[in-house]
Design a protein around this motif. Structure first.
Motif, short mmCIF file in Angstrom:
data_model
loop_
_atom_site.label_atom_id
_atom_site.label_comp_id
_atom_site.label_asym_id
_atom_site.label_seq_id
_atom_site.Cartn_x
_atom_site.Cartn_y
_atom_site.Cartn_z
N GLY A 11 -7.08 -11.19 15.16
CA GLY A 11 -6.74 -12.56 15.43
C GLY A 11 -5.85 -13.20 14.38
O GLY A 11 -5.71 -14.41 14.33
N THR A 12 -5.23 -12.41 13.52
CA THR A 12 -4.43 -12.97 12.43
C THR A 12 -2.94 -13.02 12.73
O THR A 12 -2.19 -13.54 11.96
N GLY A 13 -2.50 -12.45 13.83
CA GLY A 13 -1.08 -12.46 14.16
C GLY A 13 -0.60 -11.07 14.50
O GLY A 13 -1.38 -10.12 14.58
N ALA A 14 0.69 -10.94 14.70
CA ALA A 14 1.26 -9.66 15.09
C ALA A 14 1.14 -8.66 13.95
O ALA A 14 1.30 -9.00 12.79
N SER A 15 0.88 -7.41 14.29
CA SER A 15 0.72 -6.39 13.25
C SER A 15 2.05 -6.03 12.60
O SER A 15 2.08 -5.38 11.57
N ALA A 16 3.18 -6.44 13.19
CA ALA A 16 4.49 -6.16 12.61
C ALA A 16 4.71 -6.95 11.32
O ALA A 16 5.59 -6.62 10.53
N ASP A 17 3.92 -7.98 11.09
CA ASP A 17 4.06 -8.80 9.89
C ASP A 17 3.39 -8.16 8.68
O ASP A 17 3.54 -8.65 7.57
N GLN A 18 2.65 -7.10 8.87
CA GLN A 18 1.94 -6.47 7.76
C GLN A 18 2.92 -5.66 6.91
O GLN A 18 3.88 -5.11 7.39
N VAL A 19 2.60 -5.59 5.62
CA VAL A 19 3.43 -4.85 4.67
C VAL A 19 3.02 -3.38 4.71
O VAL A 19 1.83 -3.07 4.72
N PRO A 20 4.01 -2.45 4.72
CA PRO A 20 3.65 -1.03 4.67
C PRO A 20 2.87 -0.70 3.41
O PRO A 20 2.99 -1.37 2.38
N GLY A 21 2.10 0.37 3.47
CA GLY A 21 1.23 0.76 2.35
C GLY A 21 1.98 1.02 1.07
O GLY A 21 1.57 0.58 -0.01
N TRP A 22 3.10 1.74 1.12
CA TRP A 22 3.85 2.07 -0.10
C TRP A 22 4.42 0.81 -0.73
O TRP A 22 4.44 0.69 -1.95
N LEU A 23 4.86 -0.14 0.10
CA LEU A 23 5.42 -1.38 -0.44
C LEU A 23 4.32 -2.24 -1.05
O LEU A 23 4.52 -2.90 -2.08
N ASP A 24 3.14 -2.21 -0.46
CA ASP A 24 2.01 -2.95 -1.02
C ASP A 24 1.65 -2.42 -2.40
O ASP A 24 1.39 -3.19 -3.32
N VAL A 25 1.68 -1.10 -2.59
CA VAL A 25 1.39 -0.50 -3.89
C VAL A 25 2.45 -0.90 -4.91
O VAL A 25 2.12 -1.28 -6.04
N VAL A 26 3.72 -0.85 -4.52
CA VAL A 26 4.80 -1.22 -5.44
C VAL A 26 4.70 -2.69 -5.82
O VAL A 26 4.87 -3.05 -6.99
N LEU A 27 4.40 -3.55 -4.85
CA LEU A 27 4.28 -4.98 -5.15
C LEU A 27 3.05 -5.28 -6.00
O LEU A 27 3.09 -6.13 -6.88
N ARG A 28 1.97 -4.59 -5.75
CA ARG A 28 0.73 -4.83 -6.48
C ARG A 28 0.81 -4.32 -7.92
O ARG A 28 0.32 -4.95 -8.85
N PHE A 29 1.42 -3.15 -8.12
CA PHE A 29 1.46 -2.53 -9.44
C PHE A 29 2.86 -2.58 -10.05
O PHE A 29 3.17 -1.77 -10.93
N GLY A 30 3.68 -3.52 -9.62
CA GLY A 30 5.05 -3.64 -10.12
C GLY A 30 5.16 -3.77 -11.63
O GLY A 30 5.94 -3.05 -12.26
N PRO A 31 4.41 -4.67 -12.26
CA PRO A 31 4.52 -4.80 -13.71
C PRO A 31 4.14 -3.52 -14.46
O PRO A 31 4.81 -3.13 -15.42
N GLU A 32 3.09 -2.85 -14.00
CA GLU A 32 2.68 -1.61 -14.65
C GLU A 32 3.72 -0.51 -14.46
O GLU A 32 4.02 0.26 -15.38
#
Length: 103
Positions: A11-32
């Motif tokens: 119920g949160t919206g279209a699944s196309a709005d989700q970030v791919p897994g690899w991009l989520d890792v890069v965004l989350r651990f970018g500073p490191e």
């Protein structure tokens, strides 16, 4: 009920709005990732030419501060450009041959 077909099962919206897994890792651990990359670049430059280490460290600090500690977008882009240029110059300087007088 119109528009319900764009909702996914949660119920949160279209699944196309989700970030791919690899991009989520890069965004989350970018500073490191940036810190580890900068350390590797500085070590590789230090192994070739110690005089080029200071510009590499300075470029890395400017790059990190510009990317993660700067809320102003114009200053952020200027810091990223300056840090990248300093890192490239340090790398190019490390590639030059060292002239040895005792050959």
């Amino acid at each position: 009920m119109a528009g319900m077909d764009s909702m996914d099962q949660s119920g949160t919206g279209a699944s196309a709005d989700q970030v791919p897994g690899w991009l989520d890792v890069v965004l989350r651990f970018g500073p490191e990732i940036l810190i580890v990359s900068l350390l590797l670049v500085v070590v590789s430059i230090a192994l070739r030419r110690r005089a080029a280490v200071l510009p590499a460290i300075g470029g890395g600090l400017i790059l990190y501060i510009g990317m993660y500690a700067q809320p102003d977008m114009a200053l952020m882009y200027a810091a990223i450009l300056t840090g990248t240029v300093l890192l490239i110059l340090a790398y190019v300087t490390s590639l030059r041959r060292v002239r040895r007088e005792n050959q």
